[in-house]
Design a protein around this motif. Structure first.
Motif, PDB file in Angstrom:
ATOM      1  N   ASN A  44       0.806  -1.210   0.000  1.00  0.00           N
ATOM      2  CA  ASN A  44       0.000   0.000   0.000  1.00  0.00           C
ATOM      3  C   ASN A  44       0.843   1.265   0.000  1.00  0.00           C
ATOM      4  O   ASN A  44       0.332   2.339  -0.264  1.00  0.00           O
ATOM      5  N   SER A  45       2.118   1.145   0.323  1.00  0.00           N
ATOM      6  CA  SER A  45       2.940   2.344   0.437  1.00  0.00           C
ATOM      7  C   SER A  45       3.162   3.006  -0.920  1.00  0.00           C
ATOM      8  O   SER A  45       3.503   4.166  -0.992  1.00  0.00           O
ATOM      9  N   GLU A  46       2.969   2.260  -2.023  1.00  0.00           N
ATOM     10  CA  GLU A  46       3.085   2.855  -3.347  1.00  0.00           C
ATOM     11  C   GLU A  46       1.756   3.433  -3.824  1.00  0.00           C
ATOM     12  O   GLU A  46       1.674   4.018  -4.884  1.00  0.00           O
ATOM     13  N   LYS A  47       0.688   3.232  -3.040  1.00  0.00           N
ATOM     14  CA  LYS A  47      -0.626   3.723  -3.439  1.00  0.00           C
ATOM     15  C   LYS A  47      -1.073   4.828  -2.499  1.00  0.00           C
ATOM     16  O   LYS A  47      -0.850   4.773  -1.297  1.00  0.00           O
ATOM     17  N   GLY A  89       5.570  12.629  -4.104  1.00  0.00           N
ATOM     18  CA  GLY A  89       6.005  11.863  -5.256  1.00  0.00           C
ATOM     19  C   GLY A  89       4.831  11.352  -6.065  1.00  0.00           C
ATOM     20  O   GLY A  89       3.752  11.953  -6.086  1.00  0.00           O
ATOM     21  N   LEU A  90       5.028  10.232  -6.743  1.00  0.00           N
ATOM     22  CA  LEU A  90       4.035   9.627  -7.626  1.00  0.00           C
ATOM     23  C   LEU A  90       3.390   8.431  -6.943  1.00  0.00           C
ATOM     24  O   LEU A  90       4.086   7.580  -6.368  1.00  0.00           O
ATOM     25  N   HIS A  91       2.060   8.337  -7.032  1.00  0.00           N
ATOM     26  CA  HIS A  91       1.341   7.199  -6.457  1.00  0.00           C
ATOM     27  C   HIS A  91       0.198   6.795  -7.375  1.00  0.00           C
ATOM     28  O   HIS A  91      -0.553   7.645  -7.880  1.00  0.00           O
ATOM     29  N   LYS A  92       0.055   5.504  -7.567  1.00  0.00           N
ATOM     30  CA  LYS A  92      -1.033   4.967  -8.374  1.00  0.00           C
ATOM     31  C   LYS A  92      -2.267   4.794  -7.497  1.00  0.00           C
ATOM     32  O   LYS A  92      -2.199   4.216  -6.405  1.00  0.00           O
ATOM     33  N   LEU A  93      -3.390   5.278  -7.971  1.00  0.00           N
ATOM     34  CA  LEU A  93      -4.639   5.167  -7.239  1.00  0.00           C
ATOM     35  C   LEU A  93      -5.367   3.885  -7.636  1.00  0.00           C
ATOM     36  O   LEU A  93      -5.067   3.256  -8.663  1.00  0.00           O
TER      37      LEU A  93
END
Length: 648
Positions: free
Chosen positions: A4-7, A35-39
């Motif tokens: 979840n840390s990338e979202k 930064g960048l995060h995918k939803l």
């Protein structure tokens, strides 16, 4: 890192708290916010901290690098944000910033985890997936061990110049997984320490002028390749350490430098911001957002890549206002201490130890004015280990010297016994000593080629038997004669030479001897570990001492001959009556020396020698070291007190 840390799935309350914590220096996982995060719906959210920017856009492959995607700013924290549906994995992007004053410039994403290969530095639309790690046993063993009283023998590596392919391209981490790990295991090292792996614009900086504090340099491979490499190391019982540079950063215009047109990451005072010595910019370590940024970076590497520790580079530059070459002003107390840097490092170590108590925190620091290792509560910076730069400078100066002069400078090899426990030390023979015309370790040694190898074996044995942990730079293990070149592979062809090959095998056996002999590390952090037999034999330039383990009968006697004269019938005192066997001799033929067999066992004689009532006599080879171990002794003598470390 969890998946979840990338979202970006913050609730409103969590987002507000994350922003508040970032602005107060308490968000130690700021990459989850910025930064960048995918939803979850396939969109991407971009966030960047640029508090004094006038406008910010996201530009990239997905909008033809045009200013169509405008970001909005949360004025309470200076964080700009945009949510886009057009980017796709692999696209490149930057932030186009209208800085304070109107200048428009493209800047990279400071929190990106993946960039294109230098010299370009756009970030990539990329999501780092959760890895299912298989190194649980390694971490469980670490938690049960006391690393102060365990062997620690580090092989220092510059990843892109350890080895090159036939076409001249450096090995990736996939290549290193198949080659470097077996080599390090075979050579008997306990850890690999990499010079900085984070993104940097110029290879000639060796990675010490960073741009991407959360990204593995694309020149070295992918984040997944490095994760797999670390896991493979752990499965072979090899630890991984990383160099990290929180004191200063690259001056490149498209990176962190004056990001929003004002001193954002650097000090407002231009004299404090400018790092003349390295041609870089110094972080304002007292600014809360900078603290959040840097501490988040360090924790990111511990969490995401399971590395076992961090060496903080150039600590002196962070804790002294007058360390650089330019003008400086005293602090408000009238002294030269950089109080912001001092308190930042204490905070950094406190945060790391709270979450990762077994992580090794190592400082490269060259002064003696500040306690670097030890408890923060006592005023120390809180590091676990400090490089012993004094030992390194003294011994290299000594071994470069013509032996005829060594008797006049014998304190260069004995003085370190007086302060060996002032800090928890690592004895480094590092990359810094084999570049810029300093010559390789082999080339530094006095005399002809044979004598150079003999002295290199002598030096390494002194390092291994001296209290403290150990570090050796790659290529030095076989005595590479040429200086290290950052853009070329090591001179592996050297190993076709018999003396170089023998030197490599010597280092391997010495490393194994160090791991096998508990007396060399079991009491490494107490004065009782060392008992000096004779540090006064300047005329013959022979140094002798004892390394003790926990048991009275577990000790080693080390005799180092620093001259090209063989010492026959050489007599020293010993602590107990009995028989002593030679267990290591640097001049054995298998190591490149001339000795075909070890000295015969020594039987002690009742004779006074300094504080001893028993002596032994043996032969010490020219420029050689012998190590003796008790074979049959009668323990009737009380061990010398802790003062023995400083006796002469």
């Amino acid at each position: 890192m969890t998946e979840n840390s990338e979202k970006d799935d913050f609730s409103t309350a969590e987002e507000l708290e994350a922003k508040r914590a970032f602005t107060t220096g308490e968000n130690f996982h700021a990459r989850k916010l910025l930064g960048l995060h995918k939803l979850g719906n396939g969109q991407y959210r971009f966030r960047v901290w640029a508090p004094n920017a006038e406008k910010v856009w996201v530009v990239g492959d997905f909008n033809d690098w045009q200013v169509t995607d405008v970001m909005t700013c949360d004025g309470s924290c200076g964080i700009w944000e945009a949510t886009l549906s057009t980017p796709k994995p692999g696209d490149l992007y930057k932030f186009r910033i209208q800085q304070k004053g109107g200048n428009v410039i493209d800047k990279f994403d400071p929190f990106s985890v993946k960039f294109e290969k230098r010299p370009n530095n756009a970030a990539e639309i990329y999501t780092l997936q959760e890895k299912k790690w298989k190194d649980g046993l390694w971490h469980a063993r670490k938690k049960r061990s006391n690393y102060f009283r365990r062997p620690l023998n580090i092989y220092e590596v510059h990843s892109s110049s350890w080895r090159h392919h036939d076409d001249g391209t450096p090995y990736s981490f996939s290549d290193l997984k198949e080659t470097l790990i077996p080599y390090v295991k075979e050579m008997g090292y306990t850890h690999i320490e990499f010079m900085p792996l984070m993104e940097h614009p110029l290879g000639a900086s060796w990675g010490y002028q960073l741009t991407g504090y959360f990204a593995l340099s694309a020149s070295y491979g992918t984040p997944e390749e490095f994760q797999d490499f670390v896991e493979a190391c752990h499965l072979q019982n090899i630890g991984v350490l990383l160099d990290w540079v929180p004191g200063h950063f690259s001056v490149n215009n498209d990176a962190l430098a004056y990001y929003d047109g004002t001193p954002q990451f650097e000090y407002t005072d231009p004299d404090r911001a400018k790092n003349i010595r390295w041609g870089s910019l110094n972080f304002d370590l007292g600014k809360p957002q900078v603290q959040s940024f840097l501490i988040s970076s360090l924790l990111f590497w511990l969490e995401t890549f399971h590395v076992d520790g961090i060496r903080v580079d150039a600590v002196s530059n962070m804790i002294y206002r007058d360390y650089d070459e330019g003008p400086w002003l005293p602090n408000h107390e009238g002294g030269n201490r950089n109080l912001e840097g001092y308190y930042f490092l204490q905070k950094l170590n406190a945060v790391v130890k709270k979450d990762y108590p077994e992580a090794l925190m190592i400082a490269e620091e060259s002064s003696s004015e500040t306690q670097v290792t030890g408890l923060i509560e006592t005023g120390a910076l809180g590091f676990d280990f400090k490089w012993n730069m004094g030992w390194m400078n003294d011994v290299l100066r000594f071994y470069e010297m013509d032996p005829i002069h060594r008797k006049h400078h014998f304190e260069l090899v004995t003085f370190s016994f007086m302060y060996m426990l002032n800090e928890h030390y690592i004895l480094p023979l590092s990359h810094d000593e084999v570049v810029h015309g300093k010559k390789s370790l082999m080339h530094k040694m006095w005399g002809d080629r044979y004598k150079q190898f003999a002295q290199l074996r002598n030096l390494y044995t002194f390092m291994m038997t001296h209290p403290g942990k150990k570090l050796l730079f790659m290529g030095s293990e076989w005595g590479q004669f040429l200086e290290w070149k950052y853009d070329e592979g090591l001179e592996w062809v050297d190993l076709d030479d018999a003396l170089n090959h023998a030197m490599q095998q010597f280092t391997r056996q010495l490393n194994q001897f160090y791991k096998d002999e508990r007396a060399l590390w079991e009491l490494d952090d107490v004065w009782e570990t060392l008992e000096v037999i004779d540090a006064d034999n300047r005329e013959e330039s022979v140094l002798s001492f004892i390394r003790h383990g926990k048991r009275k009968t577990d000790f080693l006697i080390v005799i180092l001959n620093m001259t090209p004269v063989e010492r026959r019938g050489f007599t020293i005192g010993v602590p107990y009556k009995g028989t002593y066997r030679e267990v290591f001799n640097t001049e054995m033929a298998e190591f490149g020396g001339t000795w075909q067999s070890h000295n015969p066992d020594c039987v002690s004689q009742p004779q006074a020698f300094k504080q001893y009532t028993e002596t032994i006599s043996t032969t010490v080879p020219a420029l050689g070291v012998i190590i003796l171990k008790p074979e049959k002794i009668k323990v009737t003598r009380k061990r010398t007190s802790g003062k023995g470390a400083g006796e002469s």
